[in-house]
Scaffold this motif. Structure first.
Motif, mmCIF file in Angstrom:
data_model
loop_
_atom_site.group_PDB
_atom_site.id
_atom_site.type_symbol
_atom_site.label_atom_id
_atom_site.label_comp_id
_atom_site.label_asym_id
_atom_site.label_seq_id
_atom_site.Cartn_x
_atom_site.Cartn_y
_atom_site.Cartn_z
ATOM 1 N N GLY A 130 -7.256 -9.044 1.625
ATOM 2 C CA GLY A 130 -6.016 -8.430 1.884
ATOM 3 C C GLY A 130 -4.749 -9.310 1.631
ATOM 4 N N VAL A 131 -4.730 -10.208 1.391
ATOM 5 C CA VAL A 131 -3.819 -10.818 0.578
ATOM 6 C C VAL A 131 -3.777 -11.148 -0.726
ATOM 7 C CG1 VAL A 131 -1.951 -12.794 0.529
ATOM 8 C CG2 VAL A 131 -2.623 -12.252 2.655
ATOM 9 N N GLY A 132 -4.785 -11.668 -1.673
ATOM 10 C CA GLY A 132 -5.238 -11.448 -2.730
ATOM 11 C C GLY A 132 -5.540 -10.680 -3.471
ATOM 12 N N LEU A 133 -6.588 -9.790 -2.747
ATOM 13 C CA LEU A 133 -6.472 -7.941 -4.188
ATOM 14 C C LEU A 133 -5.157 -7.727 -4.607
ATOM 15 C CD1 LEU A 133 -8.668 -7.013 -6.150
ATOM 16 C CD2 LEU A 133 -9.231 -5.573 -3.135
ATOM 17 N N PRO A 134 -3.839 -7.230 -3.404
ATOM 18 C CA PRO A 134 -2.657 -6.960 -3.565
ATOM 19 C C PRO A 134 -2.381 -7.372 -4.481
ATOM 20 C CG PRO A 134 -3.695 -6.873 -1.317
ATOM 21 C CD PRO A 134 -4.288 -7.347 -1.715
ATOM 22 N N GLY A 140 -9.259 -1.009 3.984
ATOM 23 C CA GLY A 140 -10.428 -0.679 3.548
ATOM 24 C C GLY A 140 -10.605 0.469 2.385
ATOM 25 N N LEU A 141 -10.332 1.782 3.212
ATOM 26 C CA LEU A 141 -10.579 2.954 2.421
ATOM 27 C C LEU A 141 -9.683 3.048 1.271
ATOM 28 C CD1 LEU A 141 -11.228 5.581 5.204
ATOM 29 C CD2 LEU A 141 -12.536 4.025 3.514
ATOM 30 N N LEU A 142 -8.340 2.445 1.616
ATOM 31 C CA LEU A 142 -7.519 2.985 0.417
ATOM 32 C C LEU A 142 -7.629 1.645 -0.858
ATOM 33 C CD1 LEU A 142 -4.436 4.096 0.040
ATOM 34 C CD2 LEU A 142 -3.634 2.088 0.889
ATOM 35 N N VAL A 143 -8.432 0.801 0.184
ATOM 36 C CA VAL A 143 -9.016 -0.219 -1.194
ATOM 37 C C VAL A 143 -10.286 0.378 -2.929
ATOM 38 C CG1 VAL A 143 -9.890 -2.210 -1.886
ATOM 39 C CG2 VAL A 143 -8.135 -2.033 -0.809
ATOM 40 N N MET A 191 1.116 -1.274 -0.254
ATOM 41 C CA MET A 191 -0.499 0.119 0.127
ATOM 42 C C MET A 191 0.882 1.346 0.240
ATOM 43 S SD MET A 191 -3.029 -1.128 -0.307
ATOM 44 C CE MET A 191 -4.119 -2.229 -0.041
ATOM 45 N N CYS A 192 1.386 1.598 0.285
ATOM 46 C CA CYS A 192 2.879 2.576 0.602
ATOM 47 C C CYS A 192 3.823 2.711 -0.756
ATOM 48 C CB CYS A 192 4.377 2.618 2.164
ATOM 49 S SG CYS A 192 2.978 1.942 3.591
#
Length: 432
Positions: free
Chosen positions: A319-323, A199-202, A68-69
């Motif tokens: 958290g693991v799959g989407l990124p 959640g909001l970053l997604v 995310m960073c």
């Protein structure tokens, strides 16, 4: 055609800055999988087990935090036209501190002792501080897609609250301060981290990335304008109610937020189904699996299921799959873009650079998704059939191993072509 209108691609940071985050992150998911494979059903007995706490933070800080960073350092200049100040220094320091912090904190929580917990937590908190401060400056200057920016700003604020609550809990664990109703504070920390930061970053990424990469319709205006601030205010109100002991109020507000995310998931799947590109590639498979996992987690919470099940669906399913799915698009896009930039700077128009679709094997990306789906199914099943825990850990480690191998392949292709695209008139390399 990919929709890149409105993007400030000329302001993108050098590719090595986000790439180092993306290439390091899967190592922590591999570590989490190996930890589960070694400890087996013991790790899943309770969310308070040392191994469970260690695995959760390997994924939350080491995997999710790094990806995310790295993505934000790339997105802000491109999407919002707001470069992060001193981006190379910020990127290097954040990457190093989060890597040390995730490893140290997980090791300490797994049984390495209080000193490692404090060192790891301190390094992670400092890493997020080094990241949030300049990102906040960039967000204040940003002028771009309002919906994306609103989600990114609220996500950054949620990250700051998550880190502060995490430090509070570490201080309580060390015995430096007393925290009444410790479990409530842990749940509040998790809510700010999962619903707020992640959640909001997604949400922000989805609003920008889905129309760009898949030519889907835009999200409805109310979602772009009101969803992120409503979630942020809701988490704040629910947290205050929860900590003060008003359980019914807190649960009602958290339930409303969960329903909001379910609505977002259904809207996302609806937009994906209306995309102009009918091909269902591995990235979209990850989006489907993540959105369905999000709905499953909300359903599990509504029926008062075990917190371990909710955590598995959110941390692993989303958290693991989407990124991983997003990286299948983001790193090839960055590679293609930066190679084009180098080609223009070098004048080497005789060299044909690879297009995005050829940079990453679709077949192996599908294998990675299959392993991820197997890990998720085995993990959920292991809550009722404990013998499935070790195979779940192996599948998680293997899916992350395939992911990092695919990403390394893209990085190697970039290096090979970048070496051929040096300017013909000088030994100085282009910026990217």
């Amino acid at each position: 055609m990919m929709g890149t209108g409105g993007l400030s691609l000329d302001q993108a940071p050098p590719i090595d800055i986000p790439a180092r985050f993306f290439l390091t992150a899967p190592l922590f998911a591999i570590a989490a999988g190996l930890l589960l494979a070694s400890q087996g059903p013991t790790l899943l007995v309770s969310r308070w087990m040392p191994g469970a706490l260690a695995a959760a933070h390997l994924i939350a800080i080491g995997y999710l935090g790094l990806i995310m960073c790295g993505a934000l350092l790339q997105m802000l200049p491109v999407v919002a036209g707001a470069p992060v100040p001193a981006v190379r220094l910020v990127g290097t320091a954040t990457h190093l501190l989060l890597t040390i912090g995730a490893a140290g904190l997980a090791w300490g929580l797994a049984g390495g002792g209080p000193s490692l917990i404090w060192i790891g937590a301190g390094a992670a908190a400092l890493g997020f501080l080094v990241f949030v401060a300049p990102v906040a400056v960039a967000l204040a200057r940003a002028r771009g897609a309002p919906g994306t920016l609103l989600a990114l700003r609220t996500a950054a604020l949620a990250l700051a609250v998550t880190v502060a609550l995490g430090l509070l809990l570490v201080a309580a664990l060390q015995g430096w301060i007393r925290v009444p109703e410790h479990t409530r504070w842990v749940d509040t920390h998790a809510a700010w981290g999962l619903m707020g930061w992640v959640g909001l970053l997604v949400v922000g990424v989805a609003i920008q990335v889905l129309p760009m990469f898949y030519v889907t319709p835009a999200y409805p205006a109310p979602v772009r304008r009101w969803f992120a601030p409503a979630v942020l205010v809701g988490i704040g109100a629910a947290s205050a109610a929860w900590v003060m002991g008003a359980d019914l109020v807190g649960q009602a507000v958290f339930g409303t937020i969960a329903l909001g995310f379910v609505g977002f998931a259904f809207i996302t799947l609806r937009l994906i189904s209306r995309r102009e590109r009918p091909r269902l590639d591995p990235t979209l498979l990850h989006w489907w699996a993540a959105m369905l996992s999000l709905c499953g987690a909300a359903l599990a919470w509504a029926f008062a299921a075990t917190p371990t099940l909710i955590g598995v669906l959110l941390l692993v399913g989303v958290g693991v799959g989407l990124p991983a799915g997003m990286l299948f698009k983001i790193l090839p896009f960055l590679t293609w873009f930066h190679l084009q930039h180098r080609q223009l700077a070098s004048g080497r128009f005789d060299l044909r650079i690879p297009h995005m679709g050829s940079l990453l094997s679709t077949r192996w990306a599908r294998v990675q998704f299959g392993l991820h789906l197997a890990a998720l199914a085995l993990l959920v099943g292991s809550l009722w059939v404990p013998v499935l825990a070790r195979p779940a850990g192996i599948a998680l480690a293997l899916s992350s191993l395939v992911l990092i191998v695919l990403l390394i392949g893209v990085a190697r292709t970039y290096r090979q072509f970048a070496a051929l695209l040096r300017p013909a008139h000088s030994g100085v390399e282009p910026r990217s």
